[in-house]
Design a protein around this motif. Structure first.
Motif, mmCIF file in Angstrom:
data_model
loop_
_atom_site.group_PDB
_atom_site.id
_atom_site.type_symbol
_atom_site.label_atom_id
_atom_site.label_comp_id
_atom_site.label_asym_id
_atom_site.label_seq_id
_atom_site.Cartn_x
_atom_site.Cartn_y
_atom_site.Cartn_z
ATOM 1 N N LEU A 20 0.797 -1.346 -0.024
ATOM 2 C CA LEU A 20 0.124 0.220 -0.023
ATOM 3 C C LEU A 20 1.087 1.404 0.012
ATOM 4 C CD1 LEU A 20 -2.692 1.557 0.334
ATOM 5 C CD2 LEU A 20 -2.444 1.115 2.968
ATOM 6 N N VAL A 22 0.249 5.251 0.438
ATOM 7 C CA VAL A 22 -0.528 6.340 0.532
ATOM 8 C C VAL A 22 0.134 7.886 0.231
ATOM 9 C CG1 VAL A 22 -2.029 7.612 2.170
ATOM 10 C CG2 VAL A 22 -1.930 5.091 2.430
ATOM 11 N N HIS A 56 -10.442 11.474 -0.961
ATOM 12 C CA HIS A 56 -9.280 10.449 -1.457
ATOM 13 C C HIS A 56 -9.764 9.637 -2.628
ATOM 14 C CE1 HIS A 56 -11.999 8.285 1.430
ATOM 15 N NE2 HIS A 56 -11.705 7.057 0.612
ATOM 16 N N GLN A 58 -8.769 5.897 -4.635
ATOM 17 C CA GLN A 58 -8.154 4.506 -4.532
ATOM 18 C C GLN A 58 -7.902 3.890 -5.870
ATOM 19 O OE1 GLN A 58 -8.858 1.856 -1.256
ATOM 20 N NE2 GLN A 58 -10.299 3.160 -0.259
ATOM 21 N N VAL A 71 -3.369 4.902 -2.509
ATOM 22 C CA VAL A 71 -4.512 5.758 -2.182
ATOM 23 C C VAL A 71 -3.897 7.412 -2.442
ATOM 24 C CG1 VAL A 71 -5.994 6.509 -0.332
ATOM 25 C CG2 VAL A 71 -5.483 4.080 -0.723
ATOM 26 N N ALA A 73 -4.505 11.070 -0.969
ATOM 27 C CA ALA A 73 -5.461 11.495 0.026
ATOM 28 C C ALA A 73 -5.221 12.999 0.093
ATOM 29 C CB ALA A 73 -5.685 10.894 1.240
ATOM 30 N N LEU A 87 -6.144 10.574 7.294
ATOM 31 C CA LEU A 87 -5.829 9.308 7.756
ATOM 32 C C LEU A 87 -7.074 8.398 8.318
ATOM 33 C CD1 LEU A 87 -2.240 9.293 8.874
ATOM 34 C CD2 LEU A 87 -3.057 8.658 6.550
ATOM 35 N N ILE A 90 -9.287 7.121 5.532
ATOM 36 C CA ILE A 90 -9.124 5.924 4.816
ATOM 37 C C ILE A 90 -8.620 4.752 5.707
ATOM 38 C CG2 ILE A 90 -8.352 7.299 2.687
ATOM 39 C CD1 ILE A 90 -5.307 6.694 3.838
ATOM 40 N N VAL A 104 3.753 5.752 3.661
ATOM 41 C CA VAL A 104 2.955 6.852 3.578
ATOM 42 C C VAL A 104 3.890 8.146 3.296
ATOM 43 C CG1 VAL A 104 1.371 8.439 5.011
ATOM 44 C CG2 VAL A 104 1.450 6.037 5.513
#
Length: 489
Positions: A20, A22, A56, A58, A71, A73, A87, A90, A104
């Motif tokens: 992931l 972000v 956000h 995705q 993601v 955001a 945060l 999400i 992140v």
């Protein structure tokens, strides 16, 4: 969970292999020439993404980006609260079972508070209570990389945040435990475990020692339970012995039935959270063990249950506190102030620089402030200001409430020096006025966390507040204290 801080721009984030990615996008985002910048710019242009916190987009297997899931955001102005809001929106993505490594990345110029907010809110979103649940439901996210343009500039804020997370999660885990898994004795064991860390010492007293101290109010509350009380004393020594300590006092009612003034049955299960003040003190010491700041801190936790039994205190009973003041028990469900008043008297022996007590004390404070800010009362303006500023810095807010002497009128008793309740009006204030009677000349503050220590409903659980506020306050005080000299070789 492990956190790493890394210097990482968007061109570098593109090649980060992770489950992931972000990307937090600020107002006025300036795109580069990389694939991620191109993607963000296109999404903003087509209004598929906005930079307002909470908005956000995705994506899955985005072309040219190594991360499996992406993601994008919005984080608005990029301050700590905006990052928290971003945060929170999400949050579920961090609990996805297939997400084991996440990155992140914060685009643009990054403030230290924003980095701290990333660490604390990713930890909050991914936290899973496990003590009495199947291990299969444990947190799967194991490593989080926080990427910024200049890691060196925010390294201190990052390290502090990681320590705060350790403390918050310690507090949350103990706050969430059912009462049969968090008895006074087990809470004392949790405190003893903290003494394995450098600079931390722990002493635990039982009913006999507490009786010899003359803590009649504390003993009275514990009388109705078969679980023996514990009086927990933690010390963190980071400065010279001549430096007066800050004393933290945490209410440790491990379950509160209300006693003879029994509570209604609905939602009584949430009274396991009545020891969240105690849990926050433990959490602070867990964070201190990581940070090792130059300050002396004492943690005092009176721990017991409040149960209805043939030996339990009754409305109308009069007990004698450690201070010698007699107290008429008008309502046995106002028990937290009874165990705290003896502990505040005990705290004076340390000749403290300041005393802060933390307690899930009154439903009236929930009505006044809800779950956004903890109620704060203080006898000293400098202490009050320091706590308010610490709350702002930690995004763990409090609000100062009055201590006018007129509020004490309702505590007058025909049969004792003071009654333990003063009626419904201004209930949070009158509870604080009761405690104030047992405070000496030292600066004192009382944090009523009844509205902030836990959440009900679908998000039911302990929050770990106000560990962040308290750690920031202590670090601020440590900056004013000379460091302890190392022993000569």
């Amino acid at each position: 969970m492990n956190f790493d801080l890394k210097t990482l721009d968007l061109s570098g984030a593109v090649s980060e292999k992770c489950d992931l990615l972000v990307l937090l996008v600020p107002e006025g985002f300036q795109p580069g020439a990389d694939a991620l910048s191109t993607l963000v710019a296109l999404a903003l242009k087509n209004k598929d993404l906005e930079t307002e916190p909470g908005k956000h987009l995705q994506l899955y297997h985005a072309p040219g980006i190594a991360a499996r899931r992406v993601v994008l955001a919005g984080m608005g102005k990029g301050d700590a609260r905006a990052v928290r809001q971003a945060l929170a929106a999400i949050g579920p993505v961090f609990k996805a079972g297939a997400v084991k490594r996440a990155v992140v990345c914060l685009a643009g110029v990054v403030r230290p508070g924003a980095v701290a907010s990333v660490v604390q809110n990713v930890a909050h979103a991914s936290y899973v209570y496990t003590t009495t649940k199947p291990k299969a439901e444990a947190r799967t996210l194991g490593r989080v990389v926080v990427g910024v343009a200049d890691a060196d500039g925010v390294a201190d804020a990052f390290a502090h945040a990681v320590a705060v997370v350790a403390g918050v999660e310690y507090a949350r885990e103990w706050g969430n435990r059912p009462a049969n898994h968090a008895t006074p004795a087990l809470l004392a064991d949790a405190a003893k475990a903290l003494a394995k860390h450098p600079g931390v010492q722990c002493k635990v007293m039982g009913p006999a020692e507490v009786s010899r101290l003359g803590m009649g109010a504390f003993l009275a509350v514990a009388r109705g339970s078969e679980e023996p009380l514990r009086f927990i004393e933690l010390r963190y020594s980071g400065a010279a012995k001549t430096q007066a300590p800050v004393v933290l006092v945490g209410k440790g009612i491990t379950f509160d039935t209300g006693g003879i003034s029994i509570k209604p049955a609905p939602e009584m299960d949430e009274m396991k959270f009545d020891m969240c003040g105690a849990a926050s003190v433990l959490g602070v010491f867990r964070a201190l063990a990581e940070l090792q700041p130059a300050i002396n801190v004492v943690g005092l936790v009176p721990a017991c249950e409040n149960m209805p039994d043939g030996r339990a205190i009754k409305p109308g009973d009069v007990v004698t506190s450690m201070s010698g003041q007699t107290i008429e028990i008008l309502n046995t469900d106002a028990e937290g102030r009874l165990i705290l008043c003896d502990t505040l008297t005990y705290a004076a022996r340390y000749k403290p620089a300041a005393v802060v007590d933390i307690a899930t004390l009154t439903g009236a404070c929930v009505i006044a402030l809800g779950g956004v800010r903890s109620g704060m009362f203080a006898t000293d303006d400098a202490l009050a200001d320091a706590l308010l500023q610490a709350g702002e810095a930690a995004d763990d807010l409090c609000w100062r409430l009055p201590l006018d002497e007129d509020y004490a009128e309702g505590l007058k008793s025909h049969f004792a020096d003071v009654g333990n309740v003063a009626g419904r009006p201004g209930g949070a204030v009158t509870a604080a006025k009761f405690l104030q009677r047992f405070v000496g000349e030292f600066p004192w503050a009382h944090l009523d966390i009844a509205g902030t220590a836990w959440k009900s409903g679908a998000a039911k659980g302990a929050t770990g507040r106000p560990v962040g506020l308290l750690v920031h306050y202590l670090l601020g005080q440590a900056a004013k204290v000379p460091a302890r000299r190392a022993p000569k070789a």
